[in-house]
Design a protein around this motif. Structure first.
Motif, PDB file in Angstrom:
ATOM      1  N   GLN A 166     -34.497 122.937  45.352  1.00  0.00           N
ATOM      2  CA  GLN A 166     -32.781 121.755  45.722  1.00  0.00           C
ATOM      3  C   GLN A 166     -33.457 120.088  46.378  1.00  0.00           C
ATOM      4  N   LEU A 167     -33.679 120.519  47.300  1.00  0.00           N
ATOM      5  CA  LEU A 167     -33.829 119.195  47.847  1.00  0.00           C
ATOM      6  C   LEU A 167     -35.753 118.690  48.399  1.00  0.00           C
ATOM      7  N   SER A 168     -36.959 119.682  47.742  1.00  0.00           N
ATOM      8  CA  SER A 168     -38.178 118.859  47.370  1.00  0.00           C
ATOM      9  C   SER A 168     -38.535 119.482  46.560  1.00  0.00           C
ATOM     10  N   ASN A 169     -40.062 119.106  46.525  1.00  0.00           N
ATOM     11  CA  ASN A 169     -40.398 120.110  45.382  1.00  0.00           C
ATOM     12  C   ASN A 169     -41.772 121.072  46.230  1.00  0.00           C
ATOM     13  N   LEU A 170     -41.555 122.131  46.199  1.00  0.00           N
ATOM     14  CA  LEU A 170     -42.251 122.909  47.088  1.00  0.00           C
ATOM     15  C   LEU A 170     -43.058 123.450  46.068  1.00  0.00           C
ATOM     16  N   GLY A 171     -42.693 123.716  45.066  1.00  0.00           N
ATOM     17  CA  GLY A 171     -43.596 124.525  43.831  1.00  0.00           C
ATOM     18  C   GLY A 171     -42.626 125.853  43.588  1.00  0.00           C
ATOM     19  N   GLY A 172     -42.218 126.099  44.684  1.00  0.00           N
ATOM     20  CA  GLY A 172     -41.350 127.127  44.652  1.00  0.00           C
ATOM     21  C   GLY A 172     -40.720 127.740  42.936  1.00  0.00           C
ATOM     22  N   SER A 173     -40.248 126.994  42.228  1.00  0.00           N
ATOM     23  CA  SER A 173     -40.587 127.962  41.001  1.00  0.00           C
ATOM     24  C   SER A 173     -41.126 127.620  39.942  1.00  0.00           C
ATOM     25  N   ALA A 174     -42.085 127.420  39.826  1.00  0.00           N
ATOM     26  CA  ALA A 174     -43.616 127.458  39.290  1.00  0.00           C
ATOM     27  C   ALA A 174     -43.919 128.956  39.569  1.00  0.00           C
ATOM     28  N   MET A 175     -43.767 128.795  41.299  1.00  0.00           N
ATOM     29  CA  MET A 175     -44.353 130.357  41.612  1.00  0.00           C
ATOM     30  C   MET A 175     -43.628 131.902  40.962  1.00  0.00           C
ATOM     31  N   ALA A 176     -42.539 131.457  41.568  1.00  0.00           N
ATOM     32  CA  ALA A 176     -41.517 132.776  40.830  1.00  0.00           C
ATOM     33  C   ALA A 176     -41.804 132.701  39.513  1.00  0.00           C
ATOM     34  N   ALA A 177     -41.851 131.876  38.220  1.00  0.00           N
ATOM     35  CA  ALA A 177     -42.196 131.914  37.217  1.00  0.00           C
ATOM     36  C   ALA A 177     -42.926 132.764  37.021  1.00  0.00           C
ATOM     37  N   ARG A 178     -44.070 132.334  37.571  1.00  0.00           N
ATOM     38  CA  ARG A 178     -44.776 133.090  37.223  1.00  0.00           C
ATOM     39  C   ARG A 178     -45.173 134.620  37.890  1.00  0.00           C
ATOM     40  N   MET A 179     -43.729 134.848  38.667  1.00  0.00           N
ATOM     41  CA  MET A 179     -44.219 136.585  39.258  1.00  0.00           C
ATOM     42  C   MET A 179     -42.730 137.069  38.290  1.00  0.00           C
ATOM     43  N   GLY A 180     -42.543 136.488  37.339  1.00  0.00           N
ATOM     44  CA  GLY A 180     -42.352 136.523  36.736  1.00  0.00           C
ATOM     45  C   GLY A 180     -40.532 137.086  37.043  1.00  0.00           C
ATOM     46  N   ALA A 181     -39.686 135.491  37.451  1.00  0.00           N
ATOM     47  CA  ALA A 181     -37.759 135.520  38.298  1.00  0.00           C
ATOM     48  C   ALA A 181     -37.313 135.885  36.560  1.00  0.00           C
ATOM     49  N   LEU A 182     -35.910 135.826  37.024  1.00  0.00           N
ATOM     50  CA  LEU A 182     -34.740 136.283  35.383  1.00  0.00           C
ATOM     51  C   LEU A 182     -34.540 134.778  35.806  1.00  0.00           C
ATOM     52  N   SER A 183     -34.395 134.239  36.947  1.00  0.00           N
ATOM     53  CA  SER A 183     -33.630 132.381  37.198  1.00  0.00           C
ATOM     54  C   SER A 183     -34.416 131.651  38.172  1.00  0.00           C
ATOM     55  N   VAL A 184     -34.475 130.284  37.844  1.00  0.00           N
ATOM     56  CA  VAL A 184     -34.745 129.701  39.195  1.00  0.00           C
ATOM     57  C   VAL A 184     -33.896 128.768  39.754  1.00  0.00           C
ATOM     58  N   ASP A 185     -32.927 128.389  41.024  1.00  0.00           N
ATOM     59  CA  ASP A 185     -31.585 128.147  40.242  1.00  0.00           C
ATOM     60  C   ASP A 185     -31.719 126.797  40.903  1.00  0.00           C
ATOM     61  N   HIS A 186     -30.635 125.679  40.879  1.00  0.00           N
ATOM     62  CA  HIS A 186     -30.655 124.259  41.426  1.00  0.00           C
ATOM     63  C   HIS A 186     -31.594 122.686  41.466  1.00  0.00           C
ATOM     64  N   ILE A 187     -32.825 123.507  41.399  1.00  0.00           N
ATOM     65  CA  ILE A 187     -34.031 122.841  40.628  1.00  0.00           C
ATOM     66  C   ILE A 187     -34.168 121.140  40.386  1.00  0.00           C
ATOM     67  N   GLU A 188     -33.135 120.481  41.086  1.00  0.00           N
ATOM     68  CA  GLU A 188     -33.274 118.767  40.936  1.00  0.00           C
ATOM     69  C   GLU A 188     -34.362 118.771  41.286  1.00  0.00           C
ATOM     70  N   TYR A 189     -35.469 118.672  42.198  1.00  0.00           N
ATOM     71  CA  TYR A 189     -36.766 118.412  42.573  1.00  0.00           C
ATOM     72  C   TYR A 189     -37.413 119.166  41.372  1.00  0.00           C
ATOM     73  N   LEU A 190     -37.074 119.669  40.252  1.00  0.00           N
ATOM     74  CA  LEU A 190     -38.332 120.185  39.592  1.00  0.00           C
ATOM     75  C   LEU A 190     -38.721 119.196  38.883  1.00  0.00           C
ATOM     76  N   ASP A 191     -40.298 119.171  38.729  1.00  0.00           N
ATOM     77  CA  ASP A 191     -41.154 118.777  37.727  1.00  0.00           C
ATOM     78  C   ASP A 191     -41.229 119.040  36.553  1.00  0.00           C
ATOM     79  N   GLU A 192     -42.375 118.266  35.175  1.00  0.00           N
ATOM     80  CA  GLU A 192     -42.825 118.630  33.809  1.00  0.00           C
ATOM     81  C   GLU A 192     -43.834 120.199  34.444  1.00  0.00           C
ATOM     82  N   GLN A 193     -45.195 120.080  35.654  1.00  0.00           N
ATOM     83  CA  GLN A 193     -45.606 121.048  35.117  1.00  0.00           C
ATOM     84  C   GLN A 193     -44.670 122.231  35.602  1.00  0.00           C
ATOM     85  N   GLY A 194     -43.707 122.445  36.583  1.00  0.00           N
ATOM     86  CA  GLY A 194     -42.493 123.533  37.221  1.00  0.00           C
ATOM     87  C   GLY A 194     -42.154 123.966  35.621  1.00  0.00           C
ATOM     88  N   VAL A 195     -41.543 122.558  35.324  1.00  0.00           N
ATOM     89  CA  VAL A 195     -40.392 123.351  33.501  1.00  0.00           C
ATOM     90  C   VAL A 195     -41.606 123.683  32.498  1.00  0.00           C
TER      91      VAL A 195
END
Length: 412
Positions: free
Chosen positions: A240-269
């Motif tokens: 939401q406020l910075s890119n810590l790689g949390g979305s990619a980590m959550a996805a790898r662990m099988g997250a249903l969703s990641v929310d906000h994601i304004e700072y999501l990069d191409e690798q995270g997508v």
């Protein structure tokens, strides 16, 4: 069949017909499920117990708000005014404001008070055609207070005209009792709060706030691991406020969703696409905070990542109980199309809650959760705000009329 809706214009949101209008449609309902959905010419509705002529109304799947914080006490309108008068958030927080103000008010409120407050807020969503809603904890930050919030959310879900998914968000902020000891609080979440919430069947999923002002990626991973050990789904407030790689980590662990994601990069997508994780857009928070960093919409489209849209209703950054307003904001602020926004509050929102096998589309075998509108085209749902277009909602096959719209009774 128990009930038949006739003379409809139907928008199924199924992949094959999707946004296309099916004229002269009919929907048959049996034991709370859709038993028939198609052209009226293909089925004889005579002889059924209840046939309802909808007079050419448009029907969509019931809308789904897949990210809310409806259960809390107090409000922060005074802080809103202070910020607009130039008072820094840090000053407000040091004076006892910010999220801890909501935490204190929520801890001190009874379950009955929290229930009544949440039901008032929920009515705004119901008036917008919402039939399913996710409710998070996260303003208790102790075992007892987090469980209290989840019990209230479960009680709301006992209402006949709404379905509720509950999410434990104990990793929302660092409570004052654990100042300068974030790892100690993560221990409490993993070792006590998650096990009890799972044992008492109060939570369907576990969420985290992975951010510099929240919790680190490593700490959030620990929470996810504990959630999965107890059979709970996972999802995250990430990027939401910075890119810590949390979305990619959550996805790898099988997250249903990641929310906000304004700072999501191409690798995270790419990680979301690879693991089937939904990207939930929260334009209300973007608007309310006057943010400028937009989510990577084009990258999400390019990688065919499903995009859900939600209100993020909360007292600090999105006190906005209108999912249709979010649809409009997603179009105007993020340049989504009306079709993308409608899919974002139906099919993709259902996927973000892990209920896509039963909700989010008009399809035989799905739950009979519908929204019936006095509009001629689905684009109108994201085009305007505040006009009472909703005729009625259908939840598990039962009709519910909105008092503010029709003056009819609210019930089965």
């Amino acid at each position: 069949m128990d009930r038949v809706l006739t003379n409809l214009k139907m928008v199924t949101m199924m992949p094959d017909t999707g946004y296309q209008i099916i004229d002269n449609a009919m929907i048959g309902i049996e034991q709370g499920k859709i038993a028939f959905a198609g052209h009226a010419d293909h089925y004889d509705c005579h002889g059924h117990p209840e046939v309802i002529d909808c007079h050419g109304a448009l029907v969509t799947p019931g809308l789904i708000d897949c990210h809310t914080h409806l259960v809390f006490a107090g409000n922060r309108a005074n802080e809103f005014e202070q910020r607009l008068n130039g008072v820094p958030y840090e000053t407000i927080a040091k004076a006892g404001g910010g999220i801890l103000a909501t935490v204190n008010a929520t801890r001190n409120a009874s379950e009955e008070e929290l229930y009544e407050l949440a039901c008032e807020r929920l009515q705004g969503l119901k008036n917008d055609g919402v039939t399913s809603v996710e409710i998070k904890s996260g303003y208790g930050l102790t075992l007892d207070s987090e469980l209290k919030m989840l019990r209230v959310a479960r009680r709301i879900g006992q209402q006949a005209d709404i379905k509720v998914s509950t999410t434990l968000l104990a990793a929302h902020a660092l409570p004052p009792e654990f100042k300068d000891n974030a790892d100690g609080y993560i221990d409490l979440i993993c070792q006590e709060i998650i096990p009890v919430a799972a044992k008492e069947q109060l939570a369907d999923a576990v969420d985290v706030f992975c951010e510099g002002i929240g919790f680190s990626t490593a700490q959030c991973q620990r929470v996810f691991e504990a959630a999965k050990q107890h059979g709970l789904a996972i999802k995250g407030h990430t990027e939401q406020l910075s890119n810590l790689g949390g979305s990619a980590m959550a996805a790898r662990m099988g997250a249903l969703s990641v929310d906000h994601i304004e700072y999501l990069d191409e690798q995270g997508v790419e990680a979301l696409a690879q693991h089937g994780t939904v990207a939930t857009l929260l334009p209300g928070a973007f608007y309310f905070l006057r943010e400028t960093q937009q989510p990577p919409i084009e990258a999400l489209r390019r990688h065919q990542v499903p995009m859900a849209i939600s209100t993020d209703f909360n007292p600090g950054t999105s006190p906005l109980a209108s999912l249709r307003a979010m649809m409009n904001m997603a179009c105007t602020l993020f340049r989504l199309t009306p079709e993308e926004t409608l899919r974002g509050v139906t099919q993709h929102a259902a996927q973000a809650l892990g209920v896509s096998d039963s909700r989010g589309q008009i399809k035989v075998g799905m739950d009979a959760d519908l929204a019936v509108w006095s509009v001629s085209h689905p684009a109108e749902l994201s085009y305007r705000i505040g006009v009472p277009d909703l005729k009625f909602r259908v939840v598990d096959g039962h009709l519910f009329f909105q008092p503010a719209v029709t003056g009819a009774h609210h019930g089965r």
